[in-house]
Scaffold this active site. Structure first.
Site, PDB file in Angstrom:
ATOM      1  CG  MET A  12      -1.851  -1.139   1.267  1.00 25.28           C
ATOM      2  SD  MET A  12      -2.747  -1.191   2.808  1.00 25.28           S
ATOM      3  CE  MET A  12      -4.337  -0.623   2.272  1.00 25.28           C
ATOM      4  CD  GLU A  84      -8.665  -1.268  -4.013  1.00 30.78           C
ATOM      5  OE1 GLU A  84      -8.092  -1.891  -3.108  1.00 30.78           O
ATOM      6  OE2 GLU A  84      -9.660  -0.557  -3.873  1.00 30.78           O
ATOM      7  CD  GLN A  86      -5.624  -5.739  -3.941  1.00 30.93           C
ATOM      8  OE1 GLN A  86      -5.071  -5.423  -4.993  1.00 30.93           O
ATOM      9  NE2 GLN A  86      -6.123  -4.845  -3.117  1.00 30.93           N
ATOM     10  CB  CYS A 141      11.188   1.202   5.398  1.00 32.80           C
ATOM     11  SG  CYS A 141      10.484   1.141   7.035  1.00 32.80           S
ATOM     12  CB  CYS A 143      14.720   1.527   8.944  1.00 38.09           C
ATOM     13  SG  CYS A 143      14.236   0.148   7.887  1.00 38.09           S
ATOM     14  CB  CYS A 179      11.381  -2.613   5.602  1.00 39.03           C
ATOM     15  SG  CYS A 179      12.030  -2.461   7.265  1.00 39.03           S
TER      16      CYS A 179
END
Ligand SMILES: [Zn+2]
Length: 206
Positions: A12, A84, A86, A141, A143, A179
């Site tokens: 997302m 969408e 999925q 992310c 990090c 992550c």
């Protein structure tokens, strides 16, 4: 000539829908006949909206789980865009495949790989099996890791089990892509809280 079945997947917030809407605009600009579909969800909203870039466009068809997509889409369409994806069933993914072969259109699908508990959606699995082209979209992310996980939170606490589909904003559900390292850190923190503080048994120190 056969068309191609393309699956653009990501977590997302990886700007998949923005890419869909921009790509669709480019196809129209080349005088192609385009069509946009999306699965029926609780919100019954016909708009396909990207939070990245503030783009929006109404879907031409909202597809129910029992609909046959192959029968619904006219063969005059050059490029079919699917948001969408999925949430479509494996059978409906096979109907998209038939559109590329029997009606010769290109089908460009956009969606998630896996749910909040890291399990793939049945429609996504079918696309990984049969798509002509797979394209991954992701962001970094905070990090520095690759955001591939969709974390789901209920009342601010990360969830690892429950229904596969829960709509954001309903029942205090929120989502955040992370992550793997940040995802499992939150899961482990939750598990530690659930098991409570470590107690030392009397016989251990007597
Ligand atoms: Zn991270």
């Amino acid at each position: 000539m056969y068309g191609r079945l393309i699956y653009v997947y990501g977590a997302m917030g990886s700007a998949k829908t923005a890419e869909l809407l921009i790509e669709m605009y480019q196809h129209e600009h080349e005088n192609q006949k385009v069509c946009l579909i999306k699965p029926l969800r609780d919100d019954r909203n016909v708009e396909v909206t990207s939070r990245a870039g503030n783009l929006s466009r109404p879907a031409d068809y909202i597809i129910a789980p029992t609909d046959n997509i192959f029968d619904m889409i006219d063969e005059s369409v050059d490029s079919l865009f699917v948001d969408e994806v999925q949430f479509f069933s494996p059978e409906q993914i096979d109907q998209l495949r038939r559109l590329t072969i029997e009606k010769g259109m290109n089908v460009l699908t956009y969606g998630l790989r896996a749910d909040f508990s890291t399990k793939a959606f049945p429609g996504s699995i079918r696309l990984f099996e049969i798509a002509d082209e797979l394209r991954e979209k992701y962001y970094r992310c905070s990090c520095g890791g690759k955001k591939t996980y969709n974390a789901r939170f209920k009342d601010g606490v990360i969830e690892t089990e429950g229904e596969q589909v829960a709509i954001e904003g309903k029942g205090n559900y929120t989502y955040k892509s992370l992550c793997p390292e940040c995802y499992y850190r939150l899961v482990n923190e939750k598990l530690e809280k659930q098991s409570g503080p470590i107690r030392i048994r009397k016989k251990d120190y007597q």
